[in-house]
Design a protein around this motif. Sequence first.
Motif, short mmCIF file in Angstrom:
data_model
loop_
_atom_site.label_atom_id
_atom_site.label_comp_id
_atom_site.label_asym_id
_atom_site.label_seq_id
_atom_site.Cartn_x
_atom_site.Cartn_y
_atom_site.Cartn_z
N ASP B 153 19.72 3.90 -36.04
CA ASP B 153 19.36 2.78 -35.17
C ASP B 153 18.44 3.24 -34.03
O ASP B 153 17.45 2.59 -33.71
CB ASP B 153 20.63 2.14 -34.60
N PHE B 154 18.76 4.40 -33.45
CA PHE B 154 17.94 4.89 -32.35
C PHE B 154 16.50 5.14 -32.82
O PHE B 154 15.53 4.79 -32.14
CB PHE B 154 18.54 6.16 -31.75
N PHE B 155 16.37 5.71 -34.01
CA PHE B 155 15.01 5.98 -34.49
C PHE B 155 14.25 4.67 -34.78
O PHE B 155 13.04 4.61 -34.59
CB PHE B 155 15.02 6.89 -35.73
N ASP B 156 14.96 3.64 -35.25
CA ASP B 156 14.31 2.33 -35.38
C ASP B 156 13.73 1.89 -34.04
O ASP B 156 12.67 1.26 -33.98
CB ASP B 156 15.33 1.27 -35.85
N ARG B 157 14.43 2.22 -32.98
CA ARG B 157 13.96 1.83 -31.64
C ARG B 157 12.81 2.73 -31.16
O ARG B 157 11.88 2.26 -30.49
CB ARG B 157 15.14 1.89 -30.65
N VAL B 158 12.86 3.99 -31.51
CA VAL B 158 11.75 4.89 -31.16
C VAL B 158 10.45 4.38 -31.78
O VAL B 158 9.39 4.41 -31.17
CB VAL B 158 12.06 6.33 -31.64
N CYS B 159 10.57 3.85 -33.02
CA CYS B 159 9.37 3.41 -33.76
C CYS B 159 9.01 1.96 -33.51
O CYS B 159 7.92 1.52 -33.90
CB CYS B 159 9.59 3.60 -35.26
N GLY B 160 9.92 1.17 -32.94
CA GLY B 160 9.65 -0.27 -32.82
C GLY B 160 9.63 -0.95 -34.17
O GLY B 160 8.81 -1.84 -34.43
N THR B 161 10.54 -0.57 -35.02
CA THR B 161 10.53 -1.03 -36.41
C THR B 161 10.60 -2.56 -36.52
O THR B 161 11.34 -3.21 -35.79
CB THR B 161 11.72 -0.40 -37.16
N ALA B 162 9.82 -3.08 -37.49
CA ALA B 162 9.74 -4.53 -37.71
C ALA B 162 10.52 -4.89 -38.96
O ALA B 162 10.31 -4.29 -40.01
CB ALA B 162 8.27 -4.94 -37.86
N GLY B 163 11.40 -5.87 -38.84
CA GLY B 163 12.16 -6.28 -40.02
C GLY B 163 13.24 -7.26 -39.64
O GLY B 163 13.32 -7.72 -38.49
N VAL B 164 14.08 -7.61 -40.62
CA VAL B 164 15.21 -8.49 -40.39
C VAL B 164 16.46 -7.75 -40.86
O VAL B 164 16.49 -7.27 -41.99
CB VAL B 164 15.07 -9.81 -41.19
N ALA B 165 17.44 -7.64 -40.01
CA ALA B 165 18.68 -6.98 -40.41
C ALA B 165 19.36 -7.82 -41.49
O ALA B 165 19.57 -9.02 -41.31
CB ALA B 165 19.61 -6.82 -39.21
N GLY B 166 19.67 -7.19 -42.61
CA GLY B 166 20.35 -7.91 -43.69
C GLY B 166 21.85 -7.86 -43.53
O GLY B 166 22.58 -8.65 -44.12
#
Lengths: 244, 592
Positions: B153-166
């Motif tokens: 989750d933290f790395f998703d935030r480092v990258c600003g990841t775009a998507g929808v949590a399933g």
Amino acid sequence: MPEFSRRAALMQLGAAGLAAMTPGAAISQNPFASFDAKPWAFLTPDEARFLAALSDVLIPQDAFPSASQAGVVDFIDLQLAGPYGKGADLYLQGPFGEATPEQGYQAPYPPATLIREGIARFEASGTRLADLDASGREDVARRLSEGEGVDLGDVPAQTLFDEIWSLVKEGYFADPIYGGNKDYAGWRMVGFPGAHAYYTDFIGRNAPYRAPPRGIAHVPGRSRSASPARGRPAAPIHPATEEG
Amino acid sequence: MVTELPKTDVVIVGAGWTGLAAAKELADAGQRCVVIERGDWRHDATSFGAPEEHDELKYARRKGHMIDTPIKTLSFRNTSDQTARPIRRLGSFLPGKGLGGAGIHWNGQLWRPLESDLSMRSHYTERYGAAVLEGTNVQDWGVSYDELEPHLDFFDRVCGTAGVAGNLNGEIREGGNPFEGPRSADYPNPPMTPSPPLQRFRDTARAMGYHPFQMPSANVTRAYENPYGAQLHPCTYCGFCERFGCGYFAKADPIICIYDVVKDHENFELRMNSHVLRVETSADGKTATGVRYIDARGREVFQPADTVCLNAYALWNVHLMLVSGLGTPYDPKTGQGTVGRNYAYQTMAAVSVFFDEEVWSNPFMGAGALGMTIDDFNGDNFDHTGLGFVGGGYISANQTNGRPINYQPTPPGTPSWGAEWKRAVRENYLHHVSLACHGSSVAVPQNHLDLDPTYVDDFGQPLLRMTFDFPENDRKMSAYVLSKAEEIARNMDNVRAVGTSNNAAEGQGYSVVPYQTTHNTGGAVIGTDPATSVVNRYGQMWDHHNVFVFGACLFPQNLGYNPTGPLMGLAYWTLEHMKTDYLANPRPLMDA
């Protein structure tokens, strides 16, 4: 006027028509003759003629220019003269020996040498590719591509073919700053708009994108005319400018 | 003559994603970090700007951002009875060079493992019986999904990841991947905009009862500030992603997401153009003492350190261990030893979908992670009973890199050159999409990495030698997933031709020539048993407790997903245990 020889282009056109009527007819007395006068960076005029003849089999002229008309031979010349041709990105330490196709490029020399030696071996048989008619050239291309029925000594025919075909495609479709893709021939043919690319507002749309091509050097080209419908003739070589 | 420098707390080999993350986290924790990087300094702002970066010949064909084989390559053979030959020209995979490493030329397809992926051996054994894993070295990671989740989750935030949590804390949500493990938070940014082919794939897959969702993307979709304070900008869908750096600051990379926020830290020092030759060990062999390298001026230097972090590309980490004598090299004849064991790859197949003129794909528009995906045939998301294989892959309509030299789609039966080829390219370029089958790769005893007996690199060190072919399991898996993808393609409207290709087709040896993926995994794997893993579940070497290993070399077998997300989850997991447990009291964190 693009830099490819108008005379050579006309000969090609004529030859294609002629060949269609009378298979086996000679293509011309002296194809790609203008190559003698060009200041090549690496190639000899004979090598350039071989590459022009082969590349025009691979990408022949139709409503869009052939490979040589689009500057592919000029492109190859500059590539072979530069770091790529010299093998700057190739590990060339020995030993060299038996290898499988899965192991990739294993020639003991860089691409410039491969191509020079390959052409020399081919023409040592007394046949010059550029002197063959259309079907003769196509036959040689097929044999080179299959690595069979052509004796190049220790030069691997298929490797030679793959390297040249790769260069031809690059010369036809790379940014024009490298000498090929003249007048954006390749980009206009497929409808690729080039290096200046902002599509945030278009990405979801099901519609043709009609901006004229523009390369790294900012020179705008003419746009592709409407996508040719199947069954109708493709866009002309120099379609009327639509935008910009 | 070796110059010995003053001792530092931590020496980090490699300035890519994991190396810079390690430097940032450990520098903040008060550790003096020296990062040693082989390649050149560079920055998105000055090195990757458009339009100059949008040069397909220079970067995609001549591979301007990739490792130069004269400096660093490996040798390759399919089987142990062949003579390995050097990979003289890059092809099948493309390790990077320079600041940011391969992290600057990735696509940004940012995944996390399934819960069952991380306990693959126990999961399959329990559900299907141990026999389904016979002949493989499949094993558990030794770290669970719940343990990794905060770090993923933290790395998703480092990258600003775009998507929808399933799956948000157990609640299955429309528009996301229903098969994923529970997320503690939604993606920080909304998903990318699907192009016309992706919309059609989505609708058809849904009508067939599958569960399409927008691929999680580190090509960010709006202005964003990451937890370190770095700024990212929205993606322009420029189509120059994989093999290119992003001058728009829109594709998360190690330079803009981490380097910029650590470069002025008092505990951070970066030494560029410095090539690490070996990790040195103490007289009793129990610990590493530092690293020996050739610096930018050609001098041989010894950098002593209390802790050594190996953060080079997966293959080079294994190489560095082998030339340094860290751990015990794997011997495929006896099955003993661990360094070089469980090398795996990615099993790629694809369906080529040719639309009629009603559908404009405009393939030059796109983004590295612009994809519409189904995960119905990945991992153990489907019943494997009677199928004769384990694992799977996602199927994704990807609109990523449609540049004209590399992207010349022609329908099946088209000659490979000449007039018909030319016409086919012209007619199909704007009306085509590929469905990627991104398959897993099991580890088997015969596939491995060791040192080549013949070939050496520029520094006189033996090349790494790769022995690899697609295992039978993966050939079956790939054929199966490909057949499902082909079915979807044939059900789509406005499709006038469908072609397939499979790198792992029966009877076809793995080749290093055509590009497949830069997802080389294993060789220094994580686990709980020193007989089958190089590092313990914290990423710490069993044999040398002050050496920590990062990257995809840790994967015991490869997932059906791209590796950057999982390997960064592991990196932050390791760093947390270093910070909270190890550094104050250096020792083995697990009993061997």
